[in-house]
Design a protein around this motif. Structure first.
Motif, PDB file in Angstrom:
ATOM      1  N   ASN A 275       9.565   3.593  -4.046  1.00 33.49           N
ATOM      2  CA  ASN A 275      10.481   4.209  -3.084  1.00 33.49           C
ATOM      3  C   ASN A 275       9.739   5.033  -2.027  1.00 33.49           C
ATOM      4  O   ASN A 275      10.298   5.964  -1.437  1.00 33.49           O
ATOM      5  CB  ASN A 275      11.516   5.067  -3.825  1.00 33.49           C
ATOM      6  CG  ASN A 275      12.602   4.212  -4.466  1.00 33.49           C
ATOM      7  OD1 ASN A 275      13.499   3.729  -3.789  1.00 33.49           O
ATOM      8  ND2 ASN A 275      12.489   3.990  -5.766  1.00 33.49           N
ATOM      9  N   ASN A 276       8.457   4.685  -1.840  1.00 30.49           N
ATOM     10  CA  ASN A 276       7.645   5.237  -0.742  1.00 30.49           C
ATOM     11  C   ASN A 276       7.284   6.711  -0.885  1.00 30.49           C
ATOM     12  O   ASN A 276       7.019   7.389   0.115  1.00 30.49           O
ATOM     13  CB  ASN A 276       8.324   5.004   0.621  1.00 30.49           C
ATOM     14  CG  ASN A 276       8.557   3.523   0.864  1.00 30.49           C
ATOM     15  OD1 ASN A 276       7.674   2.702   0.573  1.00 30.49           O
ATOM     16  ND2 ASN A 276       9.737   3.175   1.341  1.00 30.49           N
ATOM     17  N   PHE A 277       7.266   7.223  -2.118  1.00 34.28           N
ATOM     18  CA  PHE A 277       6.753   8.570  -2.336  1.00 34.28           C
ATOM     19  C   PHE A 277       5.246   8.506  -2.544  1.00 34.28           C
ATOM     20  O   PHE A 277       4.724   7.545  -3.113  1.00 34.28           O
ATOM     21  CB  PHE A 277       7.370   9.196  -3.598  1.00 34.28           C
ATOM     22  CG  PHE A 277       8.827   9.566  -3.452  1.00 34.28           C
ATOM     23  CD1 PHE A 277       9.206  10.801  -2.956  1.00 34.28           C
ATOM     24  CD2 PHE A 277       9.827   8.663  -3.817  1.00 34.28           C
ATOM     25  CE1 PHE A 277      10.543  11.146  -2.841  1.00 34.28           C
ATOM     26  CE2 PHE A 277      11.162   8.995  -3.698  1.00 34.28           C
ATOM     27  CZ  PHE A 277      11.532  10.237  -3.204  1.00 34.28           C
ATOM     28  N   THR A 278       4.547   9.559  -2.090  1.00 28.93           N
ATOM     29  CA  THR A 278       3.168   9.780  -2.520  1.00 28.93           C
ATOM     30  C   THR A 278       3.250  10.538  -3.833  1.00 28.93           C
ATOM     31  O   THR A 278       3.892  11.598  -3.896  1.00 28.93           O
ATOM     32  CB  THR A 278       2.411  10.630  -1.480  1.00 28.93           C
ATOM     33  OG1 THR A 278       2.373   9.904  -0.249  1.00 28.93           O
ATOM     34  CG2 THR A 278       0.993  10.943  -1.939  1.00 28.93           C
ATOM     35  N   VAL A 279       2.625  10.010  -4.892  1.00 31.33           N
ATOM     36  CA  VAL A 279       2.686  10.663  -6.199  1.00 31.33           C
ATOM     37  C   VAL A 279       1.327  11.288  -6.498  1.00 31.33           C
ATOM     38  O   VAL A 279       0.310  10.601  -6.567  1.00 31.33           O
ATOM     39  CB  VAL A 279       3.061   9.661  -7.311  1.00 31.33           C
ATOM     40  CG1 VAL A 279       3.188  10.381  -8.653  1.00 31.33           C
ATOM     41  CG2 VAL A 279       4.372   8.944  -6.974  1.00 31.33           C
TER      42      VAL A 279
END
Length: 304
Positions: A275-279
């Protein structure tokens, strides 16, 4: 002076209080355990040691430095657990609300006087004695304030029940323009897999419109359904009982697209990336043994 500003869980973070694991004290006795997960690890001889917890918190601190967040740390109280700053207070809009917590934890508020001294005294709010709440139960979502509570008659005998209906009403009166929704949480003194100690143990928003949720943490399916209605089923990441136990919903957002997460949360971290988060993955499994994780260790002061 600190210009407090927190309106939700995910806007860009500028200033935060991060707890400390230094001088954490000896492993508690069984009688001293505040929650069933600590109890489980004390019994098993797997309760975390200070060195490991200090390293985990340092990894968290490095992420804050990377994103240029101003970090305050509590003054060290000898042989005392000061990891979970979320419990001692929380900011709503420009107000710092002191939590009414387990009585022997008042010293933790004194240990962040460096922060409190920089806040306009008119914006620091204390509640009367009968009003109970902790920051882990209070979740901001713009016009909404979501509050975890415990509505059963045996509230007083439950050490895991941390926010009462008086706490909910106090917040409702303080912020008449916000929609305050309360959620009756499932509690257990003996089984950590059935104990939502705080709301952030079974629910937390991420990004601009998504959230992590554990349906089994809510007594009342209608209250769970309210969150489904607000966020939309397609925007919810549902976690399982064992994932709740490992605290999958207790991640921490630095901005709408950056989430700090535990490195072992494979299924969640993959969903976040999809979902296009930087983790930002860090080790936090030792601290998790005390039934608290990343959100519990932080007290956000300023978000854009």
């Amino acid at each position: 002076m600190l210009q407090l500003n927190v309106k939700n869980e995910t806007a860009r973070l500028r200033a935060v209080v991060l707890g400390t694991a230094t001088s954490n004290g000896p492993t508690p006795t069984l009688e001293e355990a505040y929650d069933p997960k600590s109890l489980e690890h004390i019994k098993a001889g797997t309760y975390p040691v200070e060195r490991d917890m200090v390293n985990e918190m340092e990894a968290f601190n490095k992420v804050f430095q990377k994103y240029d967040v101003k970090v305050f740390r509590p003054e060290i109280i000898q042989d005392y657990n000061q990891i979970f700053t979320r419990d001692i207070g929380f900011v709503i809009d420009d107000k710092f609300i002191k939590a009414n917590i387990l009585p022997d934890r008042d010293r933790e508020l004194d240990a962040i006087h460096e922060v409190l001294d920089q806040i306009n005294p008119q914006n620091i709010i204390s509640a009367p004695e009968e009003v109970h709440f902790e920051g882990g139960d209070v979740m901001l979502w713009n016009d909404y304030v979501f509050i975890g509570t415990y509505k059963r008659p045996d509230y007083k005998s439950h050490i895991t029940a941390r926010t009462n209906k008086e706490g909910v009403e106090f917040i409702r009166d303080l912020f008449p323009n916000k929609k305050v929704l309360s959620f009756d949480l499932v509690k257990s003194k003996v089984e950590p897999r059935d104990n939502a100690l705080h709301l952030d143990c079974c629910f937390q928003p991420v990004g601009l419109d998504k959230a992590i949720i554990y349906k089994g943490g809510f007594y009342d399916e209608a209250e769970y359904s309210e969150l489904v209605k607000i966020f939309g089923m397609e925007n919810l990441f549902h976690i399982e009982r064992e994932e709740m136990y490992h605290m999958f919903s207790n991640v921490f957002s630095i901005s709408p697209d950056v989430v700090v997460s535990e490195k072992n949360f494979t299924r969640l971290n993959q969903w976040l990336r999809n979902n296009n988060f930087t983790v930002e993955e860090i080790p936090y499994a030792e601290i998790a043994k005390q039934e608290g994780l990343l959100r519990c260790s932080t007290l956000p002061l300023i978000r854009d």
